[in-house]
Design a protein around this motif. Structure first.
Motif, PDB file in Angstrom:
ATOM      1  N   ASP A 144     -14.911  26.302   5.936  1.00 27.12           N
ATOM      2  CA  ASP A 144     -13.783  27.235   5.981  1.00 27.12           C
ATOM      3  C   ASP A 144     -14.254  28.676   5.887  1.00 27.12           C
ATOM      4  OD1 ASP A 144     -13.064  24.621   5.230  1.00 27.12           O
ATOM      5  OD2 ASP A 144     -11.145  25.308   4.461  1.00 27.12           O
ATOM      6  N   ASP A 145     -13.706  29.514   6.778  1.00 27.11           N
ATOM      7  CA  ASP A 145     -14.061  30.929   6.820  1.00 27.11           C
ATOM      8  C   ASP A 145     -12.829  31.694   7.299  1.00 27.11           C
ATOM      9  OD1 ASP A 145     -15.388  33.343   6.828  1.00 27.11           O
ATOM     10  OD2 ASP A 145     -16.450  32.958   8.700  1.00 27.11           O
ATOM     11  N   GLY A 146     -11.960  32.036   6.372  1.00 27.65           N
ATOM     12  CA  GLY A 146     -10.720  32.721   6.742  1.00 27.65           C
ATOM     13  C   GLY A 146      -9.724  31.729   7.319  1.00 27.65           C
ATOM     14  N   ALA A 147      -8.983  32.187   8.324  1.00 25.29           N
ATOM     15  CA  ALA A 147      -7.943  31.355   8.919  1.00 25.29           C
ATOM     16  C   ALA A 147      -8.430  30.621  10.169  1.00 25.29           C
ATOM     17  CB  ALA A 147      -6.742  32.216   9.281  1.00 25.29           C
ATOM     18  N   TRP A 191     -12.262  29.120  12.200  1.00 24.56           N
ATOM     19  CA  TRP A 191     -13.719  28.994  12.249  1.00 24.56           C
ATOM     20  C   TRP A 191     -14.078  27.885  13.239  1.00 24.56           C
ATOM     21  CZ3 TRP A 191     -10.536  27.819   8.269  1.00 24.56           C
ATOM     22  CH2 TRP A 191     -10.404  26.470   7.935  1.00 24.56           C
TER      23      TRP A 191
END
Length: 167
Positions: A136-139, A141
């Motif tokens: 997960d990387d922000g909204a 990825w």
């Protein structure tokens, strides 16, 4: 057509098998490759059930290595290299197969997998990560990566992704 006052039966509404699209896939149906993958997954589940909870990592690795050996080049070389990278980067992952593809699981859940280009007749192989991977990387990825070759920089990036996926 049906006669006035006559109800249409399911038999009347069935379409002939020759109504396939130009790609050879009937609307709403699986391709031959998808059906083969589903059959492989069914066989994997049956094999796992027969082996029971005592099935070790060695069983999964031998099955994975057999799948890699079946692949044509250059996918075989990519898959073998990925196998070495993933084992070195995340020894906690257990080698297995998933829908007939080499895969790596943690606590019985697939985290990442390798899909050869030949599997679904695509122009490149793919390294994929499931929703169990901690990427997960922000909204938004990426979870699939196209592979045509592996450079040293690519190998480092894959190693880092795999490590992150299991943390």
């Amino acid at each position: 057509m049906t006669a006035p006052g006559r109800k249409r039966s399911m038999k009347d509404t069935q379409q002939p098998a020759s109504s396939a699209t130009a790609t050879g896939q009937a609307s709403g149906r699986f391709t031959d490759e998808e059906r083969a993958a589903l059959k492989e997954r069914s066989q994997e589940l049956k094999t796992a059930a027969r082996r029971g909870p005592r099935a070790g990592q060695a069983d999964g690795e031998s099955t994975l290595l057999a799948k890699l050996a079946e692949m044509p080049e250059p996918d075989r070389a990519l898959g073998e290299r990925l196998h070495a990278i993933i084992k070195a980067s995340a020894p906690v992952l257990s080698p297995t197969t998933w829908y007939g593809m080499p895969a790596y699981a943690k606590d019985g859940k697939v985290v990442c997998f390798f899909q050869s280009a030949q599997k679904f007749k695509t122009r490149y192989a793919m390294l994929g990560f499931s929703d169990k991977a901690n990427l997960d990387d922000g909204a938004m990825w990426p979870v699939y990566f196209a592979l045509t070759e592996l450079t040293a920089a690519d190998e480092d990036r894959i190693g880092a992704l795999v490590k992150k996926a299991v943390t």
